[in-house]
Design an enzyme around this catalytic site. Structure first.
Site, PDB file in Angstrom:
ATOM      1  CG  ASP A  62      -1.878   1.123   1.257  1.00 33.28           C
ATOM      2  OD1 ASP A  62      -1.649   2.124   0.524  1.00 33.28           O
ATOM      3  OD2 ASP A  62      -2.874   1.030   1.987  1.00 33.28           O
ATOM      4  CG  LEU A  63       2.913   2.434  -3.456  1.00 35.28           C
ATOM      5  CD1 LEU A  63       2.912   2.732  -4.951  1.00 35.28           C
ATOM      6  CD2 LEU A  63       4.333   2.448  -2.922  1.00 35.28           C
ATOM      7  CB  SER A 118      -4.717  14.010 -13.657  1.00 38.63           C
ATOM      8  OG  SER A 118      -6.013  14.376 -14.086  1.00 38.63           O
ATOM      9  CE  LYS A 149      -2.898  11.947 -10.346  1.00 38.16           C
ATOM     10  NZ  LYS A 149      -2.041  10.770 -10.495  1.00 38.16           N
ATOM     11  CE1 TYR A 204      -6.483  11.686  -9.408  1.00 34.52           C
ATOM     12  CE2 TYR A 204      -7.250  13.435 -10.871  1.00 34.52           C
ATOM     13  CZ  TYR A 204      -6.674  12.191 -10.691  1.00 34.52           C
ATOM     14  OH  TYR A 204      -6.274  11.450 -11.777  1.00 34.52           O
ATOM     15  CB  SER A 205      -6.890  19.443  -8.963  1.00 34.44           C
ATOM     16  OG  SER A 205      -8.110  19.041  -9.516  1.00 34.44           O
ATOM     17  CB  ALA A 206      -3.903  19.982  -4.705  1.00 34.04           C
TER      18      ALA A 206
END
Ligand SMILES: NC(=O)c1ccc[n+]([C@@H]2O[C@H](COP(=O)([O-])OP(=O)(O)OC[C@H]3O[C@@H](n4cnc5c(N)ncnc54)[C@H](OP(=O)(O)O)[C@@H]3O)[C@@H](O)[C@H]2O)c1
Length: 231
Positions: free
Chosen positions: A44-45, A124, A141, A137-139
């Site tokens: 699990d990373l 992404s 990436k 999520y955006s942050a």
């Protein structure tokens, strides 16, 4: 043959990258599910203590160092910022950004010694433009793309390149969070009116890690069927 470590290799994009590269590279894979394969380590990373164990397992398998690292593991969380819990926040930061950062740090010393290396991060399009309801999520990436540029500078003189591919929507299990109506909406707003196929990402990875691409470094490449260029 060069040795490649691919994270997120059990599904979707990473799985396709592993399939395509296994013809011409020694491939070592990781993911969370059970797989009884010699060239696989389950971890699990989001748990940073996994990093050293993963790198050591890959090096034991190769009986050599890692020449190429593909940071592909990641998850997508779509919900308003006020609904994100502290545990989810730590989880996504660790998985989508910190694991790629730490893994890169773990493989760079051997690459420097060999004066050759390749790192490809899977970002992404959401990290290039913003995506509402997917702020973290955006942050993560965006952080990855800044890291890609900075690390590329740091290791450029060692013949190590670091690049990032930013996909638009790709047809993988991650995209199954969309219902049929939402999938149609994605198609409608995408200039090429389609999802990206995992093989398109895998073929670009294959080029980026090749000798021919030695001058390409620090770049963020948007492979998104036109999603990032406007409408
Ligand atoms: N699909 C898209 O539309 C899209 C668009 C832009 C960017 N991306 C990016 O592309 C990358 C791959 O996504 P995908 O679409 O191929 O998704 P996917 O099919 O869901 O695959 C995700 C991979 O990441 C692994 N993974 C997930 N959580 C993990 C954890 N905690 N520890 C270790 N491994 C973990 C999974 O392993 P297990 O399943 O074995 O746990 C799986 O191999 C991600 O970084 C994603 O953000 C995808």
């Amino acid at each position: 043959m060069k040795n490649v470590l691919i994270t997120g290799a059990t599904s979707g994009i990473g799985n396709k990258i592993a399939e395509i590269l296994s013809n011409s590279y020694n491939v070592f894979k990781t993911g969370r599910r059970e797989l009884n394969q010699e060239n696989y380590f389950r971890c699990d990373l989001s748990n940073c203590s996994s990093i050293d164990k993963l790198v050591n397992s890959a090096k034991d398998y190769f009986k050599d160092s890692i020449d190429i690292l593909i940071n592909c593991a990641g998850q997508y969380i779509y919900k308003p910022i006020e609904k994100m819990t502290p545990a989810e926040t730590d989880y996504l930061l660790n998985l989508n950004f910190k694991s790629a950062y730490l893994l890169s740090g773990a493989v760079i010393p051997d690459m420097k010694q060999k004066k050759w290396g390749r790192i490809v991060n899977i970002g992404s399009i959401s990290g290039m433009v913003g995506e509402g309801q997917a702020t973290l999520y955006s942050a993560t990436k965006s952080a990855l793309s800044g890291f890609t540029r900075a690390l590329a500078l740091e290791v450029a003189e060692f013949n190590i390149t670091v690049n990032q591919i930013n996909p638009g929507w790709v047809e993988t299990p991650l995209a199954d969070c969309l219902d049929e109506t939402e999938k149609q909406e994605v198609i409608d707003v995408t200039p090429q009116k389609r999802f990206i196929e995992p093989v398109e990402i895998a073929n670009l990875v294959k080029y980026l890690i090749s000798e021919e691409a030695k001058g390409l470094t620090g770049q963020n490449i948007n492979l998104c069927a036109g999603l990032s260029i406007g409408c």
